[in-house]
Scaffold this motif. Structure first.
Motif: not given
Length: 205
Positions: A27, A63, A67
């Motif tokens: 990520p 994010y 997440s």
């Protein structure tokens, strides 16, 4: 009969969980995110075209909020400190959109079939919110720091500067800002690849 029904329910839940899109493995890199989930890139592009919001801003906020988990939920609330008593808010999904705000989005965007656990709908919601923040509070769509403060506190809370009383929140907003800058640079390096056809990507990347 009850055993059969229980078995069918268990199988259905397993199938649903198998269909859920897992969070990206890396990520920290927006290019890797979109390579892994290319349909997310298509959804992000649609959001940008519709609301004029740069992709790296809502992605950095998403994010922070979930997440990139489709079924993300806020922490539990507890009665008397130990009895589970629902959730601290109605936030849910990729964007952690609250129920009432999501309903406002559906009315404004005419996206009646939108789901909070669908990435394309979630990022479109965030694009709508960011664009509306510019109209309501004059914050640039390219300003991830103040956009995140609006997202967290709401438009009225931002006007009242409620964030100023939350010493923990300002560093989080700066974290979102730094990630947005990183994502922006990364996306510039791989956008041509992401915009190419699937066959071109398979053959040359």
């Amino acid at each position: 009969m009850n055993i059969k029904r229980t078995t069918l329910c268990a199988i259905s839940l397993l199938l649903l969980s198998a269909c859920a899109t897992p969070p990206p493995q890396n990520p920290e890199n927006i290019c890797e995110i979109f390579r892994e989930h290319h349909h997310w890139y298509e959804g992000a592009k649609d959001m940008q075209e519709r609301w004029g919001v740069p992709i790296h801003v809502p992605m950095s906020m998403m994010y922070q909020e979930s997440s990139f988990r489709s079924d993300a939920l806020p922490p539990r609330d507890y009665l008397l400190g130990f009895i589970p008593w629902g959730r601290v808010s109605t936030a849910y999904g990729f964007s952690q959109a609250k129920t009432l705000t999501w309903e406002d989005y559906i009315r404004d965007s005419d996206n009646s079939g939108a789901d909070r656990d669908d990435f394309a709908d979630a990022i479109d919601f965030m694009g709508w919110f960011i664009a509306k923040t510019q109209k309501v509070n004059g914050v640039s769509k390219w300003d991830p720091y103040n956009q995140y403060l609006n997202y967290h506190e709401g438009w009225g809370g931002f006007k009242r500067k409620t964030y100023a009383k939350k010493s923990w929140l300002l560093p989080v907003a700066r974290k979102v800002e730094r990630r947005a800058i990183t994502y922006s640079g990364q996306l510039k390096s791989c956008r041509d690849e992401l915009d190419s056809s699937w066959l071109w990507r398979v053959l040359f990347y």
